[in-house]
Design an enzyme around this catalytic site. Structure first.
Site, PDB file in Angstrom:
ATOM      1  N   THR A  46      -2.666   5.601  -1.347  1.00 54.26           N
ATOM      2  CA  THR A  46      -3.137   6.662  -0.458  1.00 54.26           C
ATOM      3  C   THR A  46      -2.362   7.936  -0.757  1.00 54.26           C
ATOM      4  O   THR A  46      -1.131   7.907  -0.846  1.00 54.26           O
ATOM      5  CB  THR A  46      -2.928   6.268   1.021  1.00 54.26           C
TER       6      THR A  46
ATOM      7  N   MET B 140       0.851  -1.179   0.000  1.00 58.09           N
ATOM      8  CA  MET B 140       0.000   0.000   0.000  1.00 58.09           C
ATOM      9  C   MET B 140       0.892   1.236   0.000  1.00 58.09           C
ATOM     10  O   MET B 140       1.421   1.623   1.028  1.00 58.09           O
ATOM     11  CB  MET B 140      -0.897  -0.002   1.235  1.00 58.09           C
ATOM     12  N   PRO B 141       1.110   1.845  -1.142  1.00 58.67           N
ATOM     13  CA  PRO B 141       1.913   3.069  -1.176  1.00 58.67           C
ATOM     14  C   PRO B 141       1.159   4.233  -0.540  1.00 58.67           C
ATOM     15  O   PRO B 141      -0.062   4.359  -0.676  1.00 58.67           O
ATOM     16  CB  PRO B 141       2.147   3.314  -2.659  1.00 58.67           C
ATOM     17  N   ILE B 142       1.928   5.056   0.167  1.00 59.80           N
ATOM     18  CA  ILE B 142       1.403   6.301   0.737  1.00 59.80           C
ATOM     19  C   ILE B 142       2.231   7.434   0.149  1.00 59.80           C
ATOM     20  O   ILE B 142       3.456   7.451   0.282  1.00 59.80           O
ATOM     21  CB  ILE B 142       1.493   6.310   2.269  1.00 59.80           C
TER      22      ILE B 142
ATOM     23  N   SER C 112      -5.596   1.080  -3.644  1.00 64.64           N
ATOM     24  CA  SER C 112      -4.450   0.695  -2.823  1.00 64.64           C
ATOM     25  C   SER C 112      -3.470   1.843  -2.618  1.00 64.64           C
ATOM     26  O   SER C 112      -2.522   1.726  -1.848  1.00 64.64           O
ATOM     27  CB  SER C 112      -3.721  -0.492  -3.450  1.00 64.64           C
TER      28      SER C 112
END
Length: 62
Positions: A43, A1-3, A41
């Site tokens: 954020t 999950m990349p932020i 996925s």
């Protein structure tokens, strides 16, 4: 999950922020995403920083 964190000065509309978040998400998926990875996925966190709290080259932007 990349932020993905985006820091910027205040003043953009909700519509501008939404468009930016969409384009950043699309760019991430296009360049770094896995095959079939869902946009949900990714954020994007937008932090607005007042000019008086932002310095470049040792000088406050304000």
């Amino acid at each position: 999950m990349p932020i993905i964190n985006v820091q910027m000065f205040p003043g953009r509309t909700a519509e501008q922020k939404a468009a930016m978040a969409q384009k950043v998400t699309d760019a991430f998926l296009e360049t770094c995403g896995r095959p079939g990875q869902s946009p949900a996925s990714v954020t994007v966190i937008i932090t607005e920083v007042a000019h008086e709290h932002w310095a470049v080259g040792g000088k406050l932007d304000s």
